[in-house]
Design a protein around this motif. Structure first.
Motif, PDB file in Angstrom:
ATOM      1  N   PHE A   6      55.888 -12.862  13.494  1.00 26.11           N
ATOM      2  CA  PHE A   6      54.575 -13.051  12.862  1.00 26.11           C
ATOM      3  C   PHE A   6      54.224 -11.952  11.871  1.00 26.11           C
ATOM      4  N   ILE A   9      52.259 -13.135   8.796  1.00 26.25           N
ATOM      5  CA  ILE A   9      50.848 -13.441   9.046  1.00 26.25           C
ATOM      6  C   ILE A   9      50.049 -12.150   9.140  1.00 26.25           C
ATOM      7  N   ARG A  10      50.578 -11.170   9.891  1.00 30.73           N
ATOM      8  CA  ARG A  10      49.843  -9.918  10.028  1.00 30.73           C
ATOM      9  C   ARG A  10      49.699  -9.223   8.677  1.00 30.73           C
ATOM     10  N   ILE A  17      47.012 -10.831   6.735  1.00 29.79           N
ATOM     11  CA  ILE A  17      45.676 -10.523   7.271  1.00 29.79           C
ATOM     12  C   ILE A  17      45.268  -9.107   6.856  1.00 29.79           C
ATOM     13  N   ILE A  18      46.199  -8.155   7.000  1.00 26.50           N
ATOM     14  CA  ILE A  18      45.877  -6.763   6.637  1.00 26.50           C
ATOM     15  C   ILE A  18      45.639  -6.662   5.134  1.00 26.50           C
ATOM     16  N   GLN A  45      44.372  -8.975   3.296  1.00 27.89           N
ATOM     17  CA  GLN A  45      43.019  -9.482   3.069  1.00 27.89           C
ATOM     18  C   GLN A  45      41.988  -8.437   3.480  1.00 27.89           C
ATOM     19  N   ALA A  46      42.253  -7.749   4.599  1.00 28.07           N
ATOM     20  CA  ALA A  46      41.293  -6.745   5.081  1.00 28.07           C
ATOM     21  C   ALA A  46      41.095  -5.628   4.059  1.00 28.07           C
ATOM     22  N   PHE A  47      42.177  -5.262   3.388  1.00 31.63           N
ATOM     23  CA  PHE A  47      42.089  -4.165   2.419  1.00 31.63           C
ATOM     24  C   PHE A  47      42.045  -4.677   0.984  1.00 31.63           C
ATOM     25  N   PRO A 104      39.653  -5.380  -1.036  1.00 33.70           N
ATOM     26  CA  PRO A 104      38.794  -4.677  -1.990  1.00 33.70           C
ATOM     27  C   PRO A 104      39.438  -3.427  -2.572  1.00 33.70           C
ATOM     28  N   CYS A 105      40.472  -2.917  -1.870  1.00 35.83           N
ATOM     29  CA  CYS A 105      41.118  -1.699  -2.345  1.00 35.83           C
ATOM     30  C   CYS A 105      42.408  -1.996  -3.111  1.00 35.83           C
ATOM     31  N   ASP A 106      42.996  -3.156  -2.846  1.00 39.62           N
ATOM     32  CA  ASP A 106      44.326  -3.426  -3.389  1.00 39.62           C
ATOM     33  C   ASP A 106      44.323  -4.677  -4.235  1.00 39.62           C
TER      34      ASP A 106
END
Lengths: 108, 472
Positions: free
Chosen positions: A77, A80-81, A84-85, A87-89, A91-93
Motif C-alpha cells: 500500500f 496509497i500512503r 495521502i501524504i 495530499q496532506a502536504f 499546500p507545501c509541495d
C-alpha cells in the motif's frame, strides 16, 4: 541463551534485524545464517530483571512478525500512503508532479 | 461490511457467502443495496470508480487545508493543582520566566499565520492562560493586525479553569469574540476530588460562579466545558451528565484520560483499565440516548464524531483520531520558549521524559517551511497512516478510525505492542461495535437520536421530518 530459527521464505533479514534493534535494550541478539539458509538468532538477556528467556523469545518473535507485516503492508500500500501524504502536504509541495512520478501517469 | 469510502451494510450470513463467492444474484435487494453503496457494480465501472473516488476525497477532505489549529502555551504557571494534570504545570508564583514573552508570542503568530489554511483557530492554554492575560491580549491584537493582510477566517478560544476570571477579562473576551472552554469534572464532590486550588481548597464553587457569569455575558454558544474521565467519575457519569445539563452546557465529551504527566504518577488513584472505561462509557451512552428520546437534546461529542463518519460521507478532522494523524498538519502547539510540538501530549512527553522526538522546530531558529514541511513532520505523519499499519490496514473500521502517534509512542509498554493490538485499539474497536450494534439491532428512535446529534437538530425535529417523508 536461546536460539530461534526463521525461514527466509517467510521472514526477511530486514524484519529480523529491526526486531533485534527493538529488543536491544533488554537482550543481546546475534543474527546469522546457517548451512540450511535459515536465519538464526541467538538471544541472551542483558539485564538481571529480564532473565525470563521464554518472555524474551515471545517478545522477539512478536517483534519480527510485526516488522515483517509492516514491510509487506508497506510495499503493498506504499502508493496509497504516498498519495495521502502528498495530499496532506499539498499546500507545501507541487502535488501534480508527485502524483505523476508515483503513478507514471501524466496528469492533464 | 465496510468499504474503503466508509459505506457500511449489514448482510445476512447466507447472502454474505454468496457475495464473497461472486454468486449473489444481481436482481436481489441485497445486490441492489450493495450496488448503491459501491460494494459491487454491474456495468458503468468508470462511473462507479469516479463516484467512489469522489467519496474518498470527501472523506479525506480534512487534509486539504493544512494546519488550522494553533495552540499557544502562554504560561506554565497555574492556580490549580489537578491530580491528573498532563501539562505538568508550575506554581502560580513560579515567576515570569515560565511565561511566554511577547517577542516569542509575536513570532509564533507570524509563523502560525503562514499556514495555507483559510481557517485558523488560535487556542490559548497553559498552565492557566488568565495568569498571563496581557500576552493573550497582545497575541489577539497582533494577529488581527496581520490578518488584515492574510485574510484568514480567524477564531480565538481560551482554555481556562475560570478561577482567575474578573470583569475586565470578561469585557475583553466579549469585545474580541473569544470563545471559552473550561473544565468541569462533575458535581462538587467529583470536581473537587481532583481539581483543587494550589492553596488546597476545592475549586468547584468558584468555577460554577464564574461559569454562570461567563454564560450570562457571552451566551451559551460561546462557552463549552470538557471533563477528564477519572476513576472518581467513571462509575458516576450519569451524575456528570446531569451536572452538565444543569449548568446549561450543550454537550459532553467522554474520552479516556491522557496517561501523561501527573496522571501517570497518580495512575493508581485516578486511572482505570480500558474495560472499566468501556463499561462506564456504554452506561453513559445508554443514559444519554434515553434522555434524548425524552426531549433533552444533549449529545455525546465523541459518539457524534464517530457517527458522523459512519452515517455521512463528510470529512471530520479530529486531530487525535484520524488517518493520517492530525499531529502537526491539523494542529500544532507553541511552548513558552517557542518550541513547536505536534500536540500537547508531545509537549508533555518532552517535559516529563526529555524526549523531544515530536518537537518539529523552534520559532526563534526555524522557518515555517522547516518546521511544518520538513522531513521530521512528514515522517511522523507517514507513520500514522492506518493504511500501512499492521492490524489497522485490514480492519473493517479503518475508514472511521485513526491513530495518535504520540499517545501510541508514549504509552508503549514493556515489549512491543503494535497499534492494532493495544489498549487504544481495543477501546475504539469496542466503541465501533457498540455503535454498530445500536444501528443494527436498536430501535428506530435510537438511530433518530444519533441523527439528531449528527445534524445538530432535536430528536423531535428528526422524528417529525421522518413522519413527513413517510406521509409524502
Amino acid at each position: 541463551m536461546s536460539t530461534l530459527r526463521f525461514d527466509p521464505a517467510v521472514y526477511s533479514v530486514k524484519a529480523v534485524k529491526y526486531a533485534a534493534f527493538d529488543c536491544s535494550s533488554k537482550a543481546s541478539v546475534d543474527v546469522e545464517s546457517n548451512m540450511d539458509g535459515k536465519i538464526v538468532v541467538h538471544i541472551s538477556a542483558t539485564r538481571e530483571d529480564q532473565c525470563d528467556l521464554d518472555l524474551l523469545e515471545t517478545e522477539f518473535k512478536r517483534c519480527v512478525l510485526d516488522h515483517q507485516t509492516r514491510i509487506e503492508i508497506g510495499e503493498e500500500f506504499r502508493l496509497i500512503r504516498d498519495m495521502i501524504i502528498a495530499q496532506a502536504f499539498a499546500p507545501c509541495d507541487n502535488l501534480e508532479e508527485i502524483i505523476e512520478k508515483a503513478t507514471d501517469d501524466k496528469i492533464e | 461490511m465496510v468499504n474503503e469510502v466508509g459505506e457500511y451494510h449489514f448482510l445476512p450470513r447466507e447472502a454474505f457467502s454468496l457475495f464473497t463467492t461472486h454468486k449473489l444474484p444481481t436482481d436481489t435487494s441485497e445486490f441492489l443495496d450493495l450496488k448503491s453503496k459501491g460494494f459491487v457494480y454491474n456495468g458503468y465501472l468508470v462511473q462507479t470508480v469516479d463516484w467512489l473516488a469522489t467519496k474518498y476525497r470527501t472523506k479525506k477532505q480534512f487534509l486539504y487545508d493544512f494546519t488550522a489549529l494553533h495552540m499557544f502555551v502562554v504560561t506554565r504557571r497555574c492556580n490549580q493543582k489537578c491530580t491528573y494534570c498532563h501539562a505538568s504545570s508550575l506554581d502560580e508564583d513560579a515567576g515570569p520566566k515560565h511565561d511566554m514573552d511577547f517577542t516569542t508570542a509575536k513570532k509564533c503568530v507570524e509563523i502560525a499565520l503562514k499556514t495555507p489554511s483559510p481557517y485558523v483557530k488560535f487556542e490559548f492554554q497553559g498552565g492557566e492562560p488568565l495568569l498571563n492575560f496581557e500576552v493573550v491580549k497582545k497575541i489577539v491584537e497582533y494577529a488581527e493586525e496581520l490578518n488584515k493582510k492574510v485574510q484568514k477566517n480567524l477564531e480565538f478560544v481560551i482554555c481556562t479553569n475560570l478561577v482567575a476570571l474578573d470583569g475586565a477579562v470578561l469585557d475583553y473576551l466579549d469585545s474580541k469574540n473569544i470563545m471559552v472552554s473550561t473544565s468541569l469534572d462533575g458535581p462538587e464532590d467529583i470536581h473537587d476530588g481532583c481539581r483543587r486550588l494550589r492553596r488546597g481548597s476545592g475549586s468547584y464553587e468558584t468555577v460554577i460562579k464564574h461559569l454562570n457569569w461567563t454564560i450570562e455575558r457571552l451566551g451559551h454558544g460561546k462557552v463549552s466545558a470538557l471533563m477528564t474521565t477519572t476513576r472518581e467519575n467513571l462509575p458516576r457519569l450519569k451524575e456528570v451528565i446531569d451536572e452538565y445539563i444543569k449548568r446549561g452546557l450543550g454537550s459532553i465529551f467522554i474520552r479516556t484520560m491522557n496517561p501523561f504527566g501527573m496522571a501517570a504518577k497518580h495512575w493508581k488513584s485516578v486511572g482505570y483499565t480500558s474495560d472499566e472505561f468501556l463499561k462506564g462509557y456504554k452506561d453513559a451512552l445508554t443514559y444519554l440516548i434515553d434522555i434524548n428520546t425524552k426531549g433533552v437534546h444533549f449529545p455525546e461529542a465523541f459518539a457524534t464524531l464517530l457517527l458522523t463518519r459512519i452515517l455521512t460521507p463528510f470529512s471530520t478532522g479530529f486531530v487525535d483520531l484520524q488517518s493520517p494523524s492530525g499531529a502537526g498538519i491539523g494542529g500544532a502547539i507553541y511552548d513558552v520558549n517557542g518550541d513547536i510540538y505536534v500536540s500537547d501530549e508531545a509537549r508533555m512527553l518532552a517535559h516529563s521524559t526529555g524526549d523531544k522526538r515530536f518537537c518539529i522546530g523552534n520559532i526563534h531558529r526555524n522557518t515555517w517551511k522547516e518546521s511544518f514541511c520538513g522531513g521530521k513532520l512528514r515522517e511522523i505523519v507517514a507513520e500514522s497512516c492506518l493504511e500501512v499499519l499492521p492490524g489497522c490496514s485490514w480492519c473493517a473500521f479503518l475508514p472511521y478510525c485513526g491513530v495518535d502517534p504520540v499517545w501510541e509512542y508514549g504509552t508503549r509498554k514493556v515489549g512491543y505492542e503494535t497499534v492494532g493490538r493495544n489498549d487504544s485499539c481495543h477501546v475504539h474497536r469496542s466503541l465501533f461495535y457498540f455503535l454498530f450494534d445500536y444501528l443494527r439491532f436498536g430501535k428506530e428512535e435510537v438511530e433518530d437520536v444519533f441523527w439528531s446529534w449528527v445534524t445538530a437538530r432535536t430528536f423531535d425535529q428528526i422524528r417529525n421530518n421522518n413522519a413527513e417523508e413517510m406521509a409524502a
